[in-house]
Design a protein around this motif. Structure first.
Motif, PDB file in Angstrom:
ATOM      1  N   SER A   2       1.010  -1.198  -0.023  1.00  0.00           N
ATOM      2  CA  SER A   2       0.016  -0.044  -0.119  1.00  0.00           C
ATOM      3  C   SER A   2       0.893   1.414   0.094  1.00  0.00           C
ATOM      4  O   SER A   2       2.087   1.248   0.459  1.00  0.00           O
ATOM      5  CB  SER A   2      -0.841   0.079   1.195  1.00  0.00           C
ATOM      6  N   GLY A   3       0.487   2.227  -0.279  1.00  0.00           N
ATOM      7  CA  GLY A   3       0.941   3.564  -0.651  1.00  0.00           C
ATOM      8  C   GLY A   3       1.026   4.316   0.572  1.00  0.00           C
ATOM      9  O   GLY A   3       1.855   5.230   0.780  1.00  0.00           O
ATOM     10  N   ASN A   4       0.358   4.051   1.454  1.00  0.00           N
ATOM     11  CA  ASN A   4       0.095   5.162   2.618  1.00  0.00           C
ATOM     12  C   ASN A   4       1.230   4.494   3.796  1.00  0.00           C
ATOM     13  O   ASN A   4       1.180   3.332   4.027  1.00  0.00           O
ATOM     14  CB  ASN A   4      -1.139   5.275   3.084  1.00  0.00           C
ATOM     15  N   ARG A   5       1.769   5.531   4.346  1.00  0.00           N
ATOM     16  CA  ARG A   5       2.473   5.253   5.523  1.00  0.00           C
ATOM     17  C   ARG A   5       1.831   5.557   7.035  1.00  0.00           C
ATOM     18  O   ARG A   5       1.189   6.447   7.085  1.00  0.00           O
ATOM     19  CB  ARG A   5       3.820   6.362   5.688  1.00  0.00           C
ATOM     20  N   GLU A   6       1.478   4.422   7.634  1.00  0.00           N
ATOM     21  CA  GLU A   6       0.477   4.534   8.705  1.00  0.00           C
ATOM     22  C   GLU A   6       1.561   4.478   9.861  1.00  0.00           C
ATOM     23  O   GLU A   6       2.589   4.006  10.198  1.00  0.00           O
ATOM     24  CB  GLU A   6       0.190   3.008   8.845  1.00  0.00           C
ATOM     25  N   LEU A   7       0.979   5.806  10.709  1.00  0.00           N
ATOM     26  CA  LEU A   7       1.625   5.787  11.865  1.00  0.00           C
ATOM     27  C   LEU A   7       1.158   5.054  13.072  1.00  0.00           C
ATOM     28  O   LEU A   7       0.188   4.427  13.103  1.00  0.00           O
ATOM     29  CB  LEU A   7       1.306   7.138  12.460  1.00  0.00           C
ATOM     30  N   PRO A   8       2.353   4.674  14.057  1.00  0.00           N
ATOM     31  CA  PRO A   8       2.128   3.537  14.934  1.00  0.00           C
ATOM     32  C   PRO A   8       0.736   3.742  15.822  1.00  0.00           C
ATOM     33  O   PRO A   8      -0.008   2.694  16.272  1.00  0.00           O
ATOM     34  CB  PRO A   8       3.111   3.474  15.894  1.00  0.00           C
TER      35      PRO A   8
ATOM     36  N   LYS B  46      21.190   2.942   6.684  1.00  0.00           N
ATOM     37  CA  LYS B  46      22.274   2.727   5.605  1.00  0.00           C
ATOM     38  C   LYS B  46      21.675   2.415   4.307  1.00  0.00           C
ATOM     39  O   LYS B  46      22.255   2.718   3.372  1.00  0.00           O
ATOM     40  CB  LYS B  46      23.320   1.673   6.152  1.00  0.00           C
ATOM     41  N   ASN B  47      20.462   1.725   4.440  1.00  0.00           N
ATOM     42  CA  ASN B  47      19.879   1.543   2.942  1.00  0.00           C
ATOM     43  C   ASN B  47      18.725   2.521   2.614  1.00  0.00           C
ATOM     44  O   ASN B  47      17.883   1.921   1.697  1.00  0.00           O
ATOM     45  CB  ASN B  47      19.555   0.043   2.982  1.00  0.00           C
ATOM     46  N   GLN B  48      18.685   3.465   3.182  1.00  0.00           N
ATOM     47  CA  GLN B  48      17.378   4.350   3.031  1.00  0.00           C
ATOM     48  C   GLN B  48      17.221   4.608   1.379  1.00  0.00           C
ATOM     49  O   GLN B  48      15.976   5.184   1.264  1.00  0.00           O
ATOM     50  CB  GLN B  48      17.481   5.641   4.114  1.00  0.00           C
ATOM     51  N   ILE B  52      11.443   3.247  -1.369  1.00  0.00           N
ATOM     52  CA  ILE B  52      10.796   3.793  -2.416  1.00  0.00           C
ATOM     53  C   ILE B  52       9.826   4.914  -1.751  1.00  0.00           C
ATOM     54  O   ILE B  52       8.899   4.445  -0.957  1.00  0.00           O
ATOM     55  CB  ILE B  52      10.052   3.165  -3.225  1.00  0.00           C
ATOM     56  N   PRO B  53      10.096   6.193  -1.793  1.00  0.00           N
ATOM     57  CA  PRO B  53       9.429   7.394  -1.097  1.00  0.00           C
ATOM     58  C   PRO B  53       7.889   7.158  -1.511  1.00  0.00           C
ATOM     59  O   PRO B  53       7.744   6.800  -2.795  1.00  0.00           O
ATOM     60  CB  PRO B  53       9.745   8.645  -1.490  1.00  0.00           C
ATOM     61  N   GLY B  54       7.022   7.082  -0.610  1.00  0.00           N
ATOM     62  CA  GLY B  54       5.711   6.919  -0.616  1.00  0.00           C
ATOM     63  C   GLY B  54       5.274   5.309  -0.445  1.00  0.00           C
ATOM     64  O   GLY B  54       3.804   5.277  -0.603  1.00  0.00           O
ATOM     65  N   SER B  55       5.964   4.355  -0.780  1.00  0.00           N
ATOM     66  CA  SER B  55       5.580   3.245  -0.264  1.00  0.00           C
ATOM     67  C   SER B  55       5.691   3.027   1.096  1.00  0.00           C
ATOM     68  O   SER B  55       5.629   3.956   2.058  1.00  0.00           O
ATOM     69  CB  SER B  55       6.512   2.129  -0.743  1.00  0.00           C
ATOM     70  N   ASN B  56       5.353   1.760   1.797  1.00  0.00           N
ATOM     71  CA  ASN B  56       4.901   1.546   3.260  1.00  0.00           C
ATOM     72  C   ASN B  56       6.029   1.315   4.097  1.00  0.00           C
ATOM     73  O   ASN B  56       6.851   0.321   4.022  1.00  0.00           O
ATOM     74  CB  ASN B  56       4.133   0.396   3.140  1.00  0.00           C
ATOM     75  N   LEU B  57       6.736   2.228   4.704  1.00  0.00           N
ATOM     76  CA  LEU B  57       7.804   2.126   5.475  1.00  0.00           C
ATOM     77  C   LEU B  57       7.957   1.302   6.478  1.00  0.00           C
ATOM     78  O   LEU B  57       8.726   0.333   6.524  1.00  0.00           O
ATOM     79  CB  LEU B  57       8.193   3.455   6.185  1.00  0.00           C
ATOM     80  N   LYS B  58       6.593   1.304   7.150  1.00  0.00           N
ATOM     81  CA  LYS B  58       6.664   0.103   8.060  1.00  0.00           C
ATOM     82  C   LYS B  58       6.471  -1.235   7.650  1.00  0.00           C
ATOM     83  O   LYS B  58       7.403  -2.139   8.355  1.00  0.00           O
ATOM     84  CB  LYS B  58       5.231   0.345   8.993  1.00  0.00           C
ATOM     85  N   ALA B  59       5.946  -1.640   6.356  1.00  0.00           N
ATOM     86  CA  ALA B  59       6.181  -2.994   5.756  1.00  0.00           C
ATOM     87  C   ALA B  59       7.569  -3.087   5.546  1.00  0.00           C
ATOM     88  O   ALA B  59       8.195  -4.339   5.833  1.00  0.00           O
ATOM     89  CB  ALA B  59       5.088  -2.786   4.684  1.00  0.00           C
ATOM     90  N   TRP B  60       8.462  -2.309   5.044  1.00  0.00           N
ATOM     91  CA  TRP B  60       9.795  -2.226   4.657  1.00  0.00           C
ATOM     92  C   TRP B  60      10.735  -2.568   6.060  1.00  0.00           C
ATOM     93  O   TRP B  60      11.458  -3.410   5.931  1.00  0.00           O
ATOM     94  CB  TRP B  60      10.428  -0.902   4.238  1.00  0.00           C
ATOM     95  N   LEU B  61      10.332  -1.805   7.160  1.00  0.00           N
ATOM     96  CA  LEU B  61      11.097  -1.861   8.357  1.00  0.00           C
ATOM     97  C   LEU B  61      10.759  -3.397   9.052  1.00  0.00           C
ATOM     98  O   LEU B  61      11.783  -4.006   9.420  1.00  0.00           O
ATOM     99  CB  LEU B  61      10.550  -1.066   9.313  1.00  0.00           C
TER     100      LEU B  61
END
Lengths: 82, 184
Positions: A2-8, B46-48, B52-61
């Motif tokens: 998904s494209g949205n970043r979800e805050l904790p 180190k791999n930021q 991909i900006p706009g993708s799901n950072l939480k899923a990536w982490l």
């Protein structure tokens, strides 16, 4: 993805019913047959599990974060986190 | 460093409770859990440029953390987990013999699940990821992820005494459900 970043805290605010519904989405295959994973639970049992899972996970989410992580991020931002 | 860094740092900080909760739930070892979170932060930083900006950072982490955990397990060769589900079966017998939800802490029940089922129900049921995202994170098919979640839920139900070994509702289910639904 998904494209949205979800805050904790957004995840933490989800209701048990929402998460129960999320669990239920995968409850059967597209043709309606039960999934390979055993019998289908009664909705009441699913709700109890979703509620208890939420409760147990929230307890961990609400634990204070040690300062060492903020210090690590600070060190990384200064370029000396290797 | 780029001007993107403050945003990444803030977002990493905001996601720390989730990373620690997932890591603790997955490993059941606080020291190891925090080590994994620390390593995840370092790898992500180190791999930021790969994010991909706009993708799901939480899923990536979460994917980084999970892979780091698997690497740790392989390195230590101590995946002394309940791969065959023997312990779960044992607990199920105990549950069917009259154990009540009150007698078996839910976190303990969660810890009795095989690792793949535990991470599946944590990602989908606790963190709210879609089955599709969770499947991507775990490198499996969506159907496999759905099956893992279903198995996890069924085993939890058995361990907690919500379901008889044959899949039917336990005789104490109604009372148990009533009790837990009325709790705040």
């Amino acid at each position: 993805m998904s494209g949205n970043r979800e805050l904790p805290d957004e995840a933490a605010k989800r209701t048990t019913s929402e998460l129960s519904a999320n669990l239920s989405k995968g409850n059967s295959s597209t043709d309606g047959a039960p999934l390979d994973g055993g019998v289908e639970l009664a909705s009441e049992a699913r709700d109890v599990i979703a509620r208890q899972l939420r409760k147990a996970y929230d307890a961990r989410l609400n634990e204070p974060v040690p300062d060492k992580f903020a210090k690590l991020l600070e060190a990384l931002s200064k370029g000396d986190g290797s | 460093m780029t001007n993107v860094e403050p945003d990444i740092r803030n977002e990493l900080t905001a996601l720390l409770p989730n990373l620690r909760a997932f890591s603790n739930s997955l490993t059941r070892n606080r020291d190891l859990a925090d080590d994994l979170v620390q390593e995840t932060l370092i790898k992500a930083w180190k791999n930021q440029d790969r994010f991909i900006p706009g993708s799901n950072l939480k899923a990536w982490l979460f994917t980084i953390l999970r892979n780091t955990y698997l690497t740790h397990l392989r390195r230590r060769k101590f995946e002394a987990e309940d791969v065959n589900g023997e312990l779960v079966q044992q607990l199920s017998v105990e549950a069917s013999q009259g154990a009540h939800m009150d007698l078996i802490d839910f976190s303990e029940a969660l810890a009795r699940l095989p690792r793949e089922q535990r991470e599946a129900i944590l990602l989908v049921g606790a963190e709210g990821f879609s089955h599709e995202d969770a499947a991507l994170m775990c490198g499996c098919a969506v159907g496999t992820m759905k099956s893992r979640v279903n198995r996890a839920r069924n085993k939890l139900s058995e361990i907690l005494g919500l379901q008889d070994a044959d899949g039917g509702e336990s005789s104490s289910l109604s009372a148990t459900i009533t009790q837990h639904l009325v709790q705040p």
